[in-house]
Design a protein around this motif. Structure first.
Motif, PDB file in Angstrom:
ATOM      1  N   SER A  69       0.858 -18.454  28.913  1.00 48.37           N
ATOM      2  CA  SER A  69       1.443 -19.191  28.044  1.00 48.37           C
ATOM      3  C   SER A  69       2.931 -19.202  27.529  1.00 48.37           C
ATOM      4  CB  SER A  69       1.454 -19.633  26.114  1.00 48.37           C
ATOM      5  OG  SER A  69       2.424 -20.534  26.263  1.00 48.37           O
ATOM      6  N   ALA A 104       7.425 -17.884  29.794  1.00 46.10           N
ATOM      7  CA  ALA A 104       7.805 -17.088  31.295  1.00 46.10           C
ATOM      8  C   ALA A 104       9.412 -16.988  30.783  1.00 46.10           C
ATOM      9  CB  ALA A 104       8.419 -18.264  32.118  1.00 46.10           C
ATOM     10  N   ILE A 156      10.532 -12.588  28.473  1.00 47.82           N
ATOM     11  CA  ILE A 156      10.407 -11.674  29.672  1.00 47.82           C
ATOM     12  C   ILE A 156       9.133 -10.477  29.220  1.00 47.82           C
ATOM     13  CG2 ILE A 156      10.756  -8.839  28.378  1.00 47.82           C
ATOM     14  CD1 ILE A 156      13.177 -10.197  27.136  1.00 47.82           C
ATOM     15  N   ALA A 207      22.704 -10.106  24.208  1.00 53.49           N
ATOM     16  CA  ALA A 207      22.448  -8.800  24.753  1.00 53.49           C
ATOM     17  C   ALA A 207      21.662  -8.414  24.230  1.00 53.49           C
ATOM     18  CB  ALA A 207      23.626  -8.142  24.739  1.00 53.49           C
ATOM     19  N   ASP A 215      18.236  -4.867  24.527  1.00 49.98           N
ATOM     20  CA  ASP A 215      18.352  -3.375  24.832  1.00 49.98           C
ATOM     21  C   ASP A 215      16.980  -2.987  25.605  1.00 49.98           C
ATOM     22  OD1 ASP A 215      20.813  -2.518  23.259  1.00 49.98           O
ATOM     23  OD2 ASP A 215      20.198  -3.255  21.678  1.00 49.98           O
ATOM     24  N   ASP A 230       5.900 -27.800  30.989  1.00 50.09           N
ATOM     25  CA  ASP A 230       4.707 -28.255  30.435  1.00 50.09           C
ATOM     26  C   ASP A 230       4.584 -27.343  29.358  1.00 50.09           C
ATOM     27  OD1 ASP A 230       2.110 -29.249  30.226  1.00 50.09           O
ATOM     28  OD2 ASP A 230       1.574 -29.096  32.626  1.00 50.09           O
ATOM     29  N   GLY A 249       6.356 -16.561  23.081  1.00 52.36           N
ATOM     30  CA  GLY A 249       7.131 -15.971  21.280  1.00 52.36           C
ATOM     31  C   GLY A 249       6.856 -15.996  19.558  1.00 52.36           C
ATOM     32  N   ILE A 305      19.665 -15.679  10.737  1.00 53.62           N
ATOM     33  CA  ILE A 305      20.317 -15.293  11.571  1.00 53.62           C
ATOM     34  C   ILE A 305      21.001 -16.532  12.729  1.00 53.62           C
ATOM     35  CG2 ILE A 305      18.877 -14.548  13.285  1.00 53.62           C
ATOM     36  CD1 ILE A 305      20.884 -11.923  14.367  1.00 53.62           C
ATOM     37  N   ILE A 343      23.348 -17.136  16.763  1.00 53.72           N
ATOM     38  CA  ILE A 343      24.059 -16.554  17.714  1.00 53.72           C
ATOM     39  C   ILE A 343      24.601 -17.802  18.986  1.00 53.72           C
ATOM     40  CG2 ILE A 343      21.866 -15.671  18.527  1.00 53.72           C
ATOM     41  CD1 ILE A 343      24.161 -13.431  19.716  1.00 53.72           C
ATOM     42  N   TYR A 401      21.556 -20.775  18.563  1.00 54.91           N
ATOM     43  CA  TYR A 401      19.807 -20.172  18.483  1.00 54.91           C
ATOM     44  C   TYR A 401      20.202 -20.013  17.076  1.00 54.91           C
ATOM     45  CZ  TYR A 401      16.980 -17.032  17.909  1.00 54.91           C
ATOM     46  OH  TYR A 401      15.825 -16.152  17.578  1.00 54.91           O
ATOM     47  N   ASP A 433       6.523 -10.861  21.292  1.00 50.35           N
ATOM     48  CA  ASP A 433       6.993 -11.820  20.125  1.00 50.35           C
ATOM     49  C   ASP A 433       5.975 -12.386  19.341  1.00 50.35           C
ATOM     50  OD1 ASP A 433       9.094 -10.531  19.869  1.00 50.35           O
ATOM     51  OD2 ASP A 433      10.451 -11.919  19.560  1.00 50.35           O
ATOM     52  N   PRO A 476      15.154  -9.209  15.397  1.00 49.75           N
ATOM     53  CA  PRO A 476      15.725  -8.919  16.488  1.00 49.75           C
ATOM     54  C   PRO A 476      16.480  -7.436  15.081  1.00 49.75           C
ATOM     55  CG  PRO A 476      16.083 -11.405  15.994  1.00 49.75           C
ATOM     56  CD  PRO A 476      15.256 -10.840  15.046  1.00 49.75           C
ATOM     57  N   SER A 491      12.151  -6.722  23.631  1.00 48.22           N
ATOM     58  CA  SER A 491      11.828  -6.616  25.143  1.00 48.22           C
ATOM     59  C   SER A 491      11.241  -5.841  24.838  1.00 48.22           C
ATOM     60  CB  SER A 491      13.699  -6.404  25.131  1.00 48.22           C
ATOM     61  OG  SER A 491      14.283  -7.756  24.403  1.00 48.22           O
ATOM     62  N   ALA A 531       7.936  -6.207  24.600  1.00 50.36           N
ATOM     63  CA  ALA A 531       7.046  -7.453  25.128  1.00 50.36           C
ATOM     64  C   ALA A 531       7.130  -7.182  27.213  1.00 50.36           C
ATOM     65  CB  ALA A 531       7.892  -8.631  25.198  1.00 50.36           C
TER      66      ALA A 531
HETATM   67  C1  LIG Z   1      19.924 -12.424  18.136  1.00 48.55           C
HETATM   68  C2  LIG Z   1      18.607 -11.757  18.830  1.00 48.55           C
HETATM   69  C3  LIG Z   1      19.230 -10.931  19.083  1.00 48.55           C
HETATM   70  C4  LIG Z   1      18.098 -10.019  19.652  1.00 48.55           C
HETATM   71  N1  LIG Z   1      18.880  -8.666  20.259  1.00 48.55           N
HETATM   72  C5  LIG Z   1      17.419  -7.731  20.750  1.00 48.55           C
HETATM   73  C6  LIG Z   1      17.622  -6.533  20.788  1.00 48.55           C
HETATM   74  O1  LIG Z   1      18.355  -5.948  21.601  1.00 48.55           O
HETATM   75  N2  LIG Z   1      16.416  -6.140  21.761  1.00 48.55           N
HETATM   76  C7  LIG Z   1      15.392  -6.634  21.834  1.00 48.55           C
HETATM   77  O2  LIG Z   1      14.746  -5.136  22.463  1.00 48.55           O
HETATM   78  N3  LIG Z   1      15.718  -7.985  21.240  1.00 48.55           N
HETATM   79  C8  LIG Z   1      16.231  -8.105  21.149  1.00 48.55           C
HETATM   80  N4  LIG Z   1      15.735  -9.990  20.684  1.00 48.55           N
HETATM   81  C9  LIG Z   1      14.497  -9.970  20.754  1.00 48.55           C
HETATM   82  C10 LIG Z   1      14.087 -10.391  22.149  1.00 48.55           C
HETATM   83  O3  LIG Z   1      14.548 -11.130  22.798  1.00 48.55           O
HETATM   84  C11 LIG Z   1      12.283 -11.154  22.069  1.00 48.55           C
HETATM   85  O4  LIG Z   1      11.571  -9.917  21.368  1.00 48.55           O
HETATM   86  C12 LIG Z   1      11.859 -10.801  23.531  1.00 48.55           C
HETATM   87  O5  LIG Z   1      12.581 -11.729  23.966  1.00 48.55           O
HETATM   88  C13 LIG Z   1      10.652 -11.435  23.096  1.00 48.55           C
HETATM   89  O6  LIG Z   1       9.757 -11.575  24.850  1.00 48.55           O
HETATM   90  P1  LIG Z   1       9.133 -12.500  25.145  1.00 48.55           P
HETATM   91  O7  LIG Z   1       8.700 -12.688  25.858  1.00 48.55           O
HETATM   92  O8  LIG Z   1       7.209 -12.115  23.773  1.00 48.55           O
HETATM   93  O9  LIG Z   1       8.733 -14.660  23.748  1.00 48.55           O
HETATM   94  P2  LIG Z   1      10.318 -15.129  23.911  1.00 48.55           P
HETATM   95  O10 LIG Z   1      11.507 -14.046  24.680  1.00 48.55           O
HETATM   96  O11 LIG Z   1      10.956 -15.895  22.816  1.00 48.55           O
HETATM   97  O12 LIG Z   1       9.833 -15.991  24.773  1.00 48.55           O
HETATM   98  C14 LIG Z   1       9.137 -17.274  24.661  1.00 48.55           C
HETATM   99  C15 LIG Z   1       8.901 -18.078  26.127  1.00 48.55           C
HETATM  100  O13 LIG Z   1       8.128 -18.738  25.458  1.00 48.55           O
HETATM  101  C16 LIG Z   1       8.667 -20.324  25.779  1.00 48.55           C
HETATM  102  N5  LIG Z   1       7.452 -21.103  25.249  1.00 48.55           N
HETATM  103  C17 LIG Z   1       7.568 -21.420  23.170  1.00 48.55           C
HETATM  104  N6  LIG Z   1       6.655 -22.550  23.090  1.00 48.55           N
HETATM  105  C18 LIG Z   1       5.966 -22.387  24.780  1.00 48.55           C
HETATM  106  C19 LIG Z   1       4.783 -23.562  24.589  1.00 48.55           C
HETATM  107  N7  LIG Z   1       4.586 -24.430  24.057  1.00 48.55           N
HETATM  108  N8  LIG Z   1       4.288 -23.616  25.879  1.00 48.55           N
HETATM  109  C20 LIG Z   1       4.786 -22.736  27.123  1.00 48.55           C
HETATM  110  N9  LIG Z   1       6.190 -22.018  26.390  1.00 48.55           N
HETATM  111  C21 LIG Z   1       6.431 -21.860  25.499  1.00 48.55           C
HETATM  112  C22 LIG Z   1       9.721 -20.463  25.508  1.00 48.55           C
HETATM  113  O14 LIG Z   1      10.148 -21.544  26.114  1.00 48.55           O
HETATM  114  C23 LIG Z   1      10.397 -18.982  26.173  1.00 48.55           C
HETATM  115  O15 LIG Z   1      10.574 -18.955  27.280  1.00 48.55           O
HETATM  116  C24 LIG Z   1      16.953 -10.307  20.007  1.00 48.55           C
HETATM  117  C25 LIG Z   1      16.703 -11.828  19.463  1.00 48.55           C
HETATM  118  C26 LIG Z   1      17.640 -12.234  19.258  1.00 48.55           C
HETATM  119  C27 LIG Z   1      17.033 -13.755  18.599  1.00 48.55           C
END
Ligand SMILES: Cc1cc2nc3c(=O)[nH]c(=O)nc-3n(C[C@H](O)[C@H](O)[C@H](O)COP(=O)(O)OP(=O)(O)OC[C@H]3O[C@@H](n4cnc5c(N)ncnc54)[C@H](O)[C@@H]3O)c2cc1C
Length: 397
Positions: A10, A12, A14, A45, A47, A125, A157, A181, A183, A268, A290, A297, A303, A306
């Motif tokens: 669940s 899509a 990172i 952006a 890292d 979905d 997430g 926060i 952005i 956001y 996450d 953040p 990232s 993940a």
């Molecule tokens: C302002 C900001 C700055 C950041 N800076 C950094 C940085 O410099 N370096 C770094 O490493 N990280 C940074 N991050 C954190 C980073 O963006 C996240 O840690 C990373 O995106 C986590 O990836 P993820 O795939 O676990 O979750 P997410 O990227 O949160 O993705 C979750 C996905 O699940 C989907 N989703 C949610 N609910 C559902 C549902 N019910 N059913 C199906 N899909 C769903 C969402 O649409 C999304 O596509 C930052 C975050 C923010 C907000």
């Protein structure tokens, strides 16, 4: 528990597509369900550091990632009239570690595109129910027909839907770091070139930065807050009112950025929160990125966790015929790495938004001394060490 051959992921962003890649390489079939109608472009952006870069290299994506680096050059702290108070070279901040910075949307694109050849994606979905039984997990969806999978992975997430269904409410698992926060994209009216400008009043930060490959500039607002769940769960209109109330008239570009906020298309807003759980798996449901261990953040490591988590999870699923042992292996290898990276975030707001005028002046002094601190090896050492604190090679059986 028997071996895992089919997985529902669940999310899509990172974590999800990275896991789809590694499951495919290990001969396991992945279906990915995503709430959004398509992969989300743009964004802020982020890292990738340390061992996450090794995973990206093993995926064959390092050249594409390096082609899209944002190459930020400097950060400047300004006063209420925009005059320079202190500045730093961003290369200096990352000099002690292996890291690249790119736009979140670019990374998602790189990770997602090749996986569409062998992964089933269900966009627009969401999972509505998970029922575990001897042979797997029976999953119901908002739109797709119900199906059974050997394993369900929540990569959805910070406010994970999967976590809610399998572990219950978020609140007991959330560690609020005392700040909110926001952005969003604004016109680049300062004409910035790979530069971030930051302005503080006690407890508040306003910033703007611009990167290549992104339209306009990104505005950032951050402020200390006593209560996590206040504005976080309200509508974006109410969140914008909260920001206007806190930041109107505080100086520098604040009012102009608040006016631009009303017209932005990618607003956001969230609390700065970590997810800390005693266990990431419940039977045949597990969490990734996450959803299971958001470092916030402020750590700059979400990232990377993940990407590395997806690699380790797929490897453990492939090398154990028993799913329970695979999930235990995933957790044992990831937990010290996750903890080290979550621990980095604690002092972030003290640096970004000191609570007093004296604190702001002390922080500015620290920024001015950053070249000296670099030579003493004290500036980024902890982050650099945490980013490397995981072994990508599975322990011998
Ligand atoms: C302002 C900001 C700055 C950041 N800076 C950094 C940085 O410099 N370096 C770094 O490493 N990280 C940074 N991050 C954190 C980073 O963006 C996240 O840690 C990373 O995106 C986590 O990836 P993820 O795939 O676990 O979750 P997410 O990227 O949160 O993705 C979750 C996905 O699940 C989907 N989703 C949610 N609910 C559902 C549902 N019910 N059913 C199906 N899909 C769903 C969402 O649409 C999304 O596509 C930052 C975050 C923010 C907000």
């Amino acid at each position: 528990m028997t071996a895992v051959r089919t997985v529902l992921v669940s999310g899509a962003s990172i974590a999800g597509p990275t896991l789809a890649h590694w499951l495919h390489r290990r001969g396991i079939r992945a279906t990915v369900v995503e709430r959004a109608p398509a992969p989300r472009p743009g964004g802020y952006a982020i890292d990738l550091r340390g061992k996450a870069l090794d995973v990206i290299e093993r995926m064959g994506h390092l050249p594409e990632v390096c082609d899209r680096v944002t190459e930020m050059r400097r950060g400047t702290v300004v006063d209420s009239r925009g005059r320079r108070r202190a500045g730093f070279d961003t290369g200096l901040l990352s000099a002690e570690e292996r890291s690249v910075e790119l736009l979140r949307g670019d990374l998602v694109h790189i990770l997602h595109c090749p996986t569409t050849e062998y992964t089933e994606y269900l966009y627009d979905d969401s999972v509505t129910g998970l029922q575990q039984h001897e042979g797997g997990v029976h999953v119901t969806f908002e739109k797709a027909a119900p199906r059974t999978f050997d394993l369900v992975v929540g990569a959805d997430g910070l406010h994970s839907n999967t976590r809610g269904l399998a572990f219950g409410p978020e609140e007991p698992l959330a560690r609020f770091l005392g700040a909110h926060i926001s952005i969003f994209t604004v016109p680049d009216h300062l004409g910035l070139d790979r530069e971030a400008r930051l302005y503080n009043t006690p407890g508040k930060l306003v910033g703007v930065y611009s990167t290549p490959r992104a339209e306009g500039a990104k505005a950032i607002f951050a402020l200390h807050a006593a209560d996590r769940t206040g504005p976080e769960r309200r509508s974006s209109g109410e969140q914008q009112r909260y920001l206007r109330k806190a930041f109107t008239g505080i100086g520098w570009e604040s009012d102009r950025l608040l006016r631009a906020m009303a017209h932005t298309e990618d607003f956001y807003f969230d609390s700065i929160t970590q997810i800390r759980m005693d266990r990431w798996s419940s039977g045949r449901v597990t969490l990734l990125g996450d959803a299971g261990y958001c470092p916030s953040p402020l750590s700059g490591q979400g990232s990377s966790l993940a990407v590395v988590g997806a690699y380790v999870l797929a490897e453990e699923l492939a090398r154990h015929t028993d799913a329970a042992r695979a999930l235990a292996g995933y957790e044992a290898r990831m937990r010290p790495y996750v903890r080290a990276n979550q621990d980095i975030a604690g002092s972030g707001m003290r640096f970004l938004a000191p609570r007093t005028r004296f604190g702001i002046a002390s922080r500015d002094l620290l920024v001015r001394l950053s070249p000296l601190m670099r030579s003493l090896g004290t500036f980024t050492g902890k982050l650099g060490r945490a980013a490397e604190a995981v072994d990508l090679d599975a322990p011998a059986p």
